[in-house]
Design a protein around this motif. Structure first.
Motif, PDB file in Angstrom:
ATOM      1  N   GLY A 368      44.476  61.809  54.205  1.00 36.86           N
ATOM      2  CA  GLY A 368      44.972  62.787  53.616  1.00 36.86           C
ATOM      3  C   GLY A 368      43.468  63.336  52.962  1.00 36.86           C
ATOM      4  O   GLY A 368      43.472  64.824  52.953  1.00 36.86           O
ATOM      5  N   ALA A 369      42.810  61.776  52.105  1.00 41.06           N
ATOM      6  CA  ALA A 369      41.749  62.590  52.315  1.00 41.06           C
ATOM      7  C   ALA A 369      40.586  62.664  53.292  1.00 41.06           C
ATOM      8  O   ALA A 369      39.751  63.675  53.694  1.00 41.06           O
ATOM      9  CB  ALA A 369      40.943  60.857  51.238  1.00 41.06           C
ATOM     10  N   PHE A 370      40.688  61.983  54.408  1.00 39.42           N
ATOM     11  CA  PHE A 370      40.096  61.962  55.251  1.00 39.42           C
ATOM     12  C   PHE A 370      39.590  63.648  56.615  1.00 39.42           C
ATOM     13  O   PHE A 370      39.150  64.230  56.432  1.00 39.42           O
ATOM     14  CB  PHE A 370      40.425  61.016  56.307  1.00 39.42           C
ATOM     15  N   LEU A 371      40.798  63.585  56.576  1.00 39.84           N
ATOM     16  CA  LEU A 371      40.837  65.223  56.857  1.00 39.84           C
ATOM     17  C   LEU A 371      40.782  65.952  55.872  1.00 39.84           C
ATOM     18  O   LEU A 371      39.361  67.179  56.246  1.00 39.84           O
ATOM     19  CB  LEU A 371      42.487  66.137  57.078  1.00 39.84           C
ATOM     20  N   SER A 372      40.671  66.511  54.139  1.00 39.59           N
ATOM     21  CA  SER A 372      40.121  66.936  53.550  1.00 39.59           C
ATOM     22  C   SER A 372      38.715  67.048  53.727  1.00 39.59           C
ATOM     23  O   SER A 372      37.847  68.446  53.238  1.00 39.59           O
ATOM     24  CB  SER A 372      40.844  66.863  52.249  1.00 39.59           C
ATOM     25  N   GLU A 373      38.700  65.963  53.725  1.00 36.05           N
ATOM     26  CA  GLU A 373      36.619  65.799  53.689  1.00 36.05           C
ATOM     27  C   GLU A 373      36.319  66.315  54.883  1.00 36.05           C
ATOM     28  O   GLU A 373      34.433  66.645  54.705  1.00 36.05           O
ATOM     29  CB  GLU A 373      36.650  64.658  53.470  1.00 36.05           C
ATOM     30  N   GLN A 374      36.809  66.998  56.016  1.00 36.64           N
ATOM     31  CA  GLN A 374      36.224  67.314  57.115  1.00 36.64           C
ATOM     32  C   GLN A 374      36.063  69.163  57.075  1.00 36.64           C
ATOM     33  O   GLN A 374      34.689  68.969  57.954  1.00 36.64           O
ATOM     34  CB  GLN A 374      36.682  67.232  58.350  1.00 36.64           C
ATOM     35  N   PHE A 375      36.283  70.080  56.633  1.00 37.35           N
ATOM     36  CA  PHE A 375      36.256  71.390  56.696  1.00 37.35           C
ATOM     37  C   PHE A 375      36.197  71.672  55.761  1.00 37.35           C
ATOM     38  O   PHE A 375      36.863  71.273  54.168  1.00 37.35           O
ATOM     39  CB  PHE A 375      37.865  71.713  56.506  1.00 37.35           C
ATOM     40  N   ALA A 376      35.688  73.331  55.229  1.00 40.49           N
ATOM     41  CA  ALA A 376      35.161  74.082  54.378  1.00 40.49           C
ATOM     42  C   ALA A 376      35.906  74.275  53.325  1.00 40.49           C
ATOM     43  O   ALA A 376      37.526  74.636  54.205  1.00 40.49           O
ATOM     44  CB  ALA A 376      34.019  75.030  54.897  1.00 40.49           C
ATOM     45  N   THR A 377      35.989  74.818  52.319  1.00 37.23           N
ATOM     46  CA  THR A 377      37.482  74.868  51.335  1.00 37.23           C
ATOM     47  C   THR A 377      37.761  76.360  52.122  1.00 37.23           C
ATOM     48  O   THR A 377      39.337  76.249  52.212  1.00 37.23           O
ATOM     49  CB  THR A 377      36.931  75.333  49.775  1.00 37.23           C
ATOM     50  N   ARG A 378      36.792  77.077  52.337  1.00 34.65           N
ATOM     51  CA  ARG A 378      37.650  78.635  52.652  1.00 34.65           C
ATOM     52  C   ARG A 378      38.260  78.744  53.874  1.00 34.65           C
ATOM     53  O   ARG A 378      39.215  79.596  53.828  1.00 34.65           O
ATOM     54  CB  ARG A 378      36.455  79.885  52.536  1.00 34.65           C
ATOM     55  N   TYR A 379      38.979  77.576  54.990  1.00 27.74           N
ATOM     56  CA  TYR A 379      39.355  77.681  55.750  1.00 27.74           C
ATOM     57  C   TYR A 379      40.246  75.810  55.875  1.00 27.74           C
ATOM     58  O   TYR A 379      40.723  75.717  56.758  1.00 27.74           O
ATOM     59  CB  TYR A 379      39.329  78.019  56.760  1.00 27.74           C
ATOM     60  N   ARG A 380      40.379  75.526  55.006  1.00 25.66           N
ATOM     61  CA  ARG A 380      39.975  73.864  54.810  1.00 25.66           C
ATOM     62  C   ARG A 380      42.111  73.894  54.874  1.00 25.66           C
ATOM     63  O   ARG A 380      42.587  73.113  56.111  1.00 25.66           O
ATOM     64  CB  ARG A 380      40.111  73.433  53.282  1.00 25.66           C
ATOM     65  N   TYR A 381      43.062  74.549  54.430  1.00 29.26           N
ATOM     66  CA  TYR A 381      43.851  74.523  54.881  1.00 29.26           C
ATOM     67  C   TYR A 381      45.052  75.116  56.084  1.00 29.26           C
ATOM     68  O   TYR A 381      45.259  73.706  56.539  1.00 29.26           O
ATOM     69  CB  TYR A 381      45.100  75.585  53.453  1.00 29.26           C
TER      70      TYR A 381
END
Length: 456
Positions: A368-381
């Protein structure tokens, strides 16, 4: 709300600052994601158990035992095909209107479609329409699941303090483990309290209809939590993107592909160690159904414990190292698993399922943390959910679907080699990605990638 697709990279606009949620509120946030994911993946998981135990007989009787099992798992796989589309659909709204409102929508869609599965007439009643409707409802489940996990993970990770992000972000996955326990336990109770004939007639419907009682609880919990501070500040200060899907592929296409590959191993272990081995144990190995379901419950316990262990260790030794450890164990174990199971020993099955699920949990915990940490907020979801859903197709849908023909043609060890190959792909992808736990979630991916990594 202002919509600016280029706002995050505008040097005139400062990025939102990181504000960690207080520990008491973090417990409430984690509980909300945990309860919601338990309900969502209970609904998703009971279909997998039913596909292994009863759907070949109820919905594909004309195909025979072997072909009926393949067809039943094909309907299971349909949901994995739908999941990326659900990630794009719900990710779009999650990145535009917020994580909270979108997660409420995914829960409603999952709950309604699951209850309808429990009300479905069988092929003996309505003929060929039965499997067609089942496939349609499974597609709806897949769309909902595609928007669920990524959003639930972000709901926690975007509230979390960086030092404990791995631990807090594991609660949605922990909820998935508890859902495995509940789904198999529900089928076990029905199997123990009624005859096989009664179970086939109507007992299998009970787990699906019971979902109705859980939906209200999940909605109440999710409605009581505020939007994530990272998304709220992003939307207020710099606005949201109009096209999160296209922005994600424009700015981080390689990360999406690597994240997909890194995640495939965990889902292959989970869905082979869960639904497929339930089918393999009760069908091919001819073990008693209550025994098989009891071991499946223990598998749920094993993955739940390992999720928390892997997450806690990832905050200490790093996400990459933790997933790599699980990957090496997976390669060794998958080459051993089926020769062990084919001894037809009860002890071998009682060992095979929990160990498979435990290894999966070690990698799932940091995910969960690993994937969240890879992408910018504006398209993270969108990006997080899409990576997870594509990995679900590769690791969760395809292996159970191809297992029966591979094993019947080349033997069970050949299928173990396929599983080991998936684990090797994940190992390579994780090595290329590198460590991520040092990144701030509210900074742009360009600045994060150019920043010097801190020692893990």
């Amino acid at each position: 709300m202002t919509q600016r697709s280029d706002a995050v990279t505008d040097p005139a606009v400062p990025p939102p600052s990181t504000g960690a949620t207080t520990p008491p509120k973090m417990k409430k946030v984690a509980a909300a994601s945990f309860v919601g994911t338990v309900i969502e993946f209970y609904d998703f998981g009971i279909y997998g158990t039913a596909a292994a135990l009863v759907f070949p007989t109820l919905f594909f009787p004309a195909l025979g035992t072997a072909a009926g099992t393949v067809a039943s798992f094909a309907t299971l796989g349909v949901a994995f095909v739908a999941r990326p589309f659900g990630s794009i659909l719900f990710g779009h709204f999650g990145d535009k209107i917020g994580r909270k409102k979108t997660l409420i929508a995914t829960m409603l869609l999952m709950g309604i479609s699951t209850v309808l599965v429990g009300l479905m007439p069988t092929a003996n009643t309505i003929g060929v329409a039965a499997p067609i409707i089942i496939v349609f409802l499974r597609i709806l489940q897949g769309l909902a699941a595609g928007g669920e996990w990524g959003g639930a993970v972000l709901f926690v990770s975007e509230h979390s303090p960086k030092a404990k992000r791995g631990f807090w972000s594991s609660f949605p996955s922990f909820g998935g483990g508890i859902a495995i326990i509940l789904s198999n336990a529900t089928f076990l109770i029905t199997a123990l309290t009624m005859s096989d004939e009664t179970f086939l007639n109507w007992g299998w419907r009970v787990p699906f209809l019971a979902s109705f009682l859980l939906i209200g609880v999940g909605l109440w919990v999710r409605l009581s939590i505020d939007e994530t501070p990272v998304f709220a500040k992003q939307a207020k200060v710099v606005g949201v993107t109009r096209t999160p899907f296209f922005d994600a592929f424009k700015h981080q296409p390689l990360q999406i592909l690597l994240a997909t590959g890194a995640t495939a191993m965990t889902l292959s272990l989970t869905y082979v160690g869960g639904p497929y081995l339930v089918s393999y144990g009760s069908g091919t190995l001819e073990l008693e159904r209550p025994f098989v379901l009891t071991i499946a419950v223990l598998g749920g316990v094993a993955i739940s414990v390992a999720v928390l262990l892997g997450a806690v260790l990832s905050d200490r030794i790093g996400r990459r190292r933790m997933i790599l450890i699980a990957g090496v164990l997976a390669v060794i174990w998958t080459l051993t698993l089926f020769p062990l199971l084919d001894t037809r020993s009860h002890l071998a099955f009682a060992l095979g399922v929990p160990v498979t699920m435990f290894i999966s949990g070690l990698a799932t915990g940091p995910l969960g943390a690993f994937l969240s940490e890879q992408f910018a907020t504006r398209y993270r979801y969108t990006a997080t959910g899409l990576s997870y859903s594509l990995a679900g197709m590769l690791g969760g849908a395809i292996p159970p679907l191809i297992a029966t023909p591979i094993i019947s043609t080349w033997g069970s060890f050949a299928f173990g080699c396929v599983m080991a190959g998936i684990a090797l792909v994940s190992i390579i992808c994780v090595l290329v990605i590198g460590e991520t736990k040092q990144y701030e979630l509210d900074s742009d991916e360009v600045s994060r990638r150019s920043a010097a990594p801190t020692p893990s």
